[in-house]
Scaffold this active site. Structure first.
Site, short mmCIF file in Angstrom:
data_model
loop_
_atom_site.label_atom_id
_atom_site.label_comp_id
_atom_site.label_asym_id
_atom_site.label_seq_id
_atom_site.Cartn_x
_atom_site.Cartn_y
_atom_site.Cartn_z
N LEU A 33 0.84 -1.18 -0.02
CA LEU A 33 -0.08 0.01 0.04
C LEU A 33 0.93 1.22 0.15
O LEU A 33 0.53 2.18 0.61
CB LEU A 33 -1.02 0.01 1.08
CG LEU A 33 -1.95 -0.79 1.44
CD1 LEU A 33 -2.78 -1.07 2.63
CD2 LEU A 33 -2.94 -0.80 -0.05
N CYS A 34 1.92 1.43 -0.75
CA CYS A 34 2.66 2.55 -0.77
C CYS A 34 3.08 2.79 -2.18
O CYS A 34 4.24 3.05 -2.56
CB CYS A 34 4.21 2.35 -0.07
SG CYS A 34 4.75 0.85 -0.18
N GLY A 35 1.98 2.52 -3.22
CA GLY A 35 2.36 3.05 -4.59
C GLY A 35 3.45 2.12 -5.38
O GLY A 35 3.58 0.91 -5.18
#
Lengths: 137, 298
Positions: free
Chosen positions: B87-89
Site C-alpha cells: 500500500l505504498c504505490g
C-alpha cells in the site's frame, strides 16, 4: 580562544559547544585537552565519562566507543552512544548495570568466550551510572 | 432497470474505503514526520565520519584493508532495501525494477541478493533468484543502529570470506551494492544504487591535510588500527543512513498513494451518485408516465 567540542552519535548530534577544558575517556586512558592541543586521533574507550568545563561550570556526559579527532582546537567525537549525564535515567542505568553484572557472572560460570565483551559492557554500564550519580545527586 | 438499492450500497462501500485510506494517510503523515526527523538528525554523524575518514586518508597514504580491496571478479551482491508492508504505490516496484535493470545490463555478472524488507524478498523468491540472506521486520518499529551494525557485519563477513565455499555454494562477492530509496521529500523518492564494498578510496583532502601540520599529528593507536576500526563503522553508518532514508521514503510514498486513493474514491462516489440520481429520476419519470397514461385511458 576556547575549544569547540562536538559530540555526534549515529542517532543525533548530541552536543556542540565551546569549552575551556575537556577530559575525555580514550581507549588508552583519559586525555585532557586544553586550547592549543596538538592534533590527535584516537579511539574512545568502551564506556567512560567525558567532562568539560565552560566558564567554570563542569558538565558530564557518558560516551561509549567511537573515535575522537582533535585538530585546530576542535574536538570532534564520533561516539557510538552518548548521553548527557542529566539525560540519563538513573534507575534505568542501575538496572542495566545489574543486568550486565549478571551476564558477566553467568558467562564466567559457563566459561563462555563472551566474557571479554560482556565485561566491557559492564564497564560502560558502570560509567553511565557514575556519570548520572555525580550530576543528579 | 439498474438496481437503485445496489448503487446505494456501492456508494456506502466506497465511502467506507475512503475513510480507511484517509486515516491511513494521516497515520503515514505522522510516521513520516518522525522518520524525517531521524534522517535529518542522523546526517551530521555520517558527514563527520566522512570528514574524519577523508582527513585521515590524506595523512596516511600507505594503509591497506580488506575492505578497500578492488577485485576484478564478476560476482556482485546486491543489498535491496524495500518495505515490509505494501500500500505504498510504486515504492517497492521502483526499487525492484532498478535491481532487475542492473541484472539485465550486467549479464556477465553473477548476481546474488540480500534483501531487507519483505516485499523485495517475496518478489525475488517467487522468481527463484539467488537470495543469500534476508532480513525482515527491521523497519516495523524504530530503526536500531544495532540492526544496521548486524547487517554490516554479515556483509563484511561475506565480502572478506573464504574465496569460495564449495559446500554451501556460497560465492564470495567481489563487490556489494546497496539499492535503496533516498528520501528527497514527501512526494519524491530517488532510487539510489551505491557501492558499499569495497569502500571507495577516499580522495584525501590534500589541501586540508597540508594546512595542518601533519608531521606532529599524534595517533594514540596506530593509524592502521584506527583505520581498521573506522572502515567497518563507516559501512555501518551507510547502512543505518540508508535504512532511515528508506523508512522515511516508504512513509512518504504511502502518504502520497493513500492521498490519491482517497481522491480517487471521491471521484468514484461522485460518479456513482450521479448514476444513482439518474436511476431515481428514471424511476420517477416512469411512474409519472404510468399515472398519466392510466388517467388518460379512463
Amino acid at each position: 580562544m576556547p575549544l569547540t567540542l562536538e559530540i555526534v552519535t549515529p542517532e543525533r548530534p548530541l552536543l556542540a559547544t565551546e569549552a575551556d577544558e575537556v577530559v575525555l575517556p580514550a581507549l588508552d586512558g583519559e586525555i585532557g585537552v586544553l586550547p592549543g592541543h596538538a592534533p590527535l586521533m584516537s579511539q574512545m574507550s568502551v564506556g567512560g565519562i567525558l567532562s568539560y568545563k565552560n566558564a567554570g561550570q563542569e558538565t558530564l556526559a557518558f560516551v561509549s566507543q567511537g573515535f575522537v579527532e582533535i585538530a585546530a582546537d576542535r574536538v570532534t567525537i564520533l561516539a557510538e552512544r552518548a548521553e548527557l549525564a542529566t539525560e540519563i535515567n538513573l534507575e534505568d542505568a542501575r538496572a542495566a548495570l545489574r543486568e550486565a553484572e549478571l551476564a558477566v557472572q553467568k558467562a564466567e560460570k559457563e566459561n563462555s568466550n563472551d566474557v571479554g565483551v560482556l565485561q566491557a559492557d559492564l564497564e560502560g554500564a558502570l560509567a553511565r551510572v557514575k556519570a548520572a550519580e555525580r550530576t543528579q545527586r | 432497470m439498474p438496481n437503485l438499492q445496489g448503487v446505494r450500497r456501492r456508494i456506502k462501500a466506497v465511502k467506507n474505503m475512503r475513510q480507511i485510506t484517509k486515516s491511513y494517510k494521516l497515520v503515514s503523515a505522522s510516521k513520516l514526520r518522525r522518520a524525517q526527523d531521524r534522517v535529518t538528525s542522523a546526517r551530521p554523524y555520517a558527514r563527520k565520519m566522512m570528514e574524519v575518514l577523508g582527513g585521515l586518508a590524506g595523512k596516511v597514504t600507505d594503509f591497506t584493508s580488506p575492505l578497500l580491496e578492488e577485485r576484478t571478479g564478476n560476482r556482485t551482491l546486491i543489498v535491496l532495501m524495500t518495505s515490509d508492508k505494501g500500500l505504498c504505490g510504486g515504492f517497492n516496484a521502483n526499487l525492484i525494477r532498478a535491481v532487475q535493470q542492473y541484472i539485465r545490463e550486467n549479464t556477465n555478472q553473477t548476481v546474488e541478493l540480500v534483501t531487507v524488507g519483505r516485499k523485495g524478498r517475496d518478489f525475488f523468491r517467487r522468481r527463484g533468484a539467488a537470495i543469500r540472506k534476508e532480513y525482515a521486520n527491521l523497519t516495523a518499529k524504530t530503526v536500531l543502529y544495532q540492526d544496521a551494525a548486524m547487517i554490516a557485519r554479515d556483509l563484511i563477513g561475506m565480502f572478506e570470506g573464504e574465496s569460495d565455499n564449495e559446500e554451501t555454494l556460497a560465492i564470495r562477492p567481489d563487490r556489494v551494492l546497496l539499492v535503496y530509496a533516498e528520501f528527497k521529500s514527501a512526494i519524491s523518492q530517488i532510487v539510489k544504487v551505491n557501492q558499499l564494498l569495497p569502500v571507495a578510496r577516499f580522495e584525501g583532502d590534500a589541501a586540508a591535510a597540508e594546512a595542518e601540520t601533519t608531521s606532529d599529528y599524534i595517533f594514540e593507536q596506530s593509524p592502521a588500527e584506527i583505520f581498521d576500526r573506522l572502515l567497518p563503522r563507516f559501512v555501518e553508518t551507510q547502512i543505518f543512513q540508508a535504512l532511515l532514508e528508506s523508512v522515511a521514503s516508504e512513509h512518504g510514498a504511502r502518504m502520497a498513494a493513500m492521498d490519491s486513493a482517497s481522491r480517487n474514491a471521491g471521484d468514484v462516489i461522485n460518479k456513482l451518485t450521479l448514476n444513482m440520481n439518474r436511476i431515481r429520476q428514471a424511476a420517477i419519470t416512469n411512474e409519472i408516465i404510468e399515472v398519466v397514461s392510466g388517467a388518460s385511458a379512463q
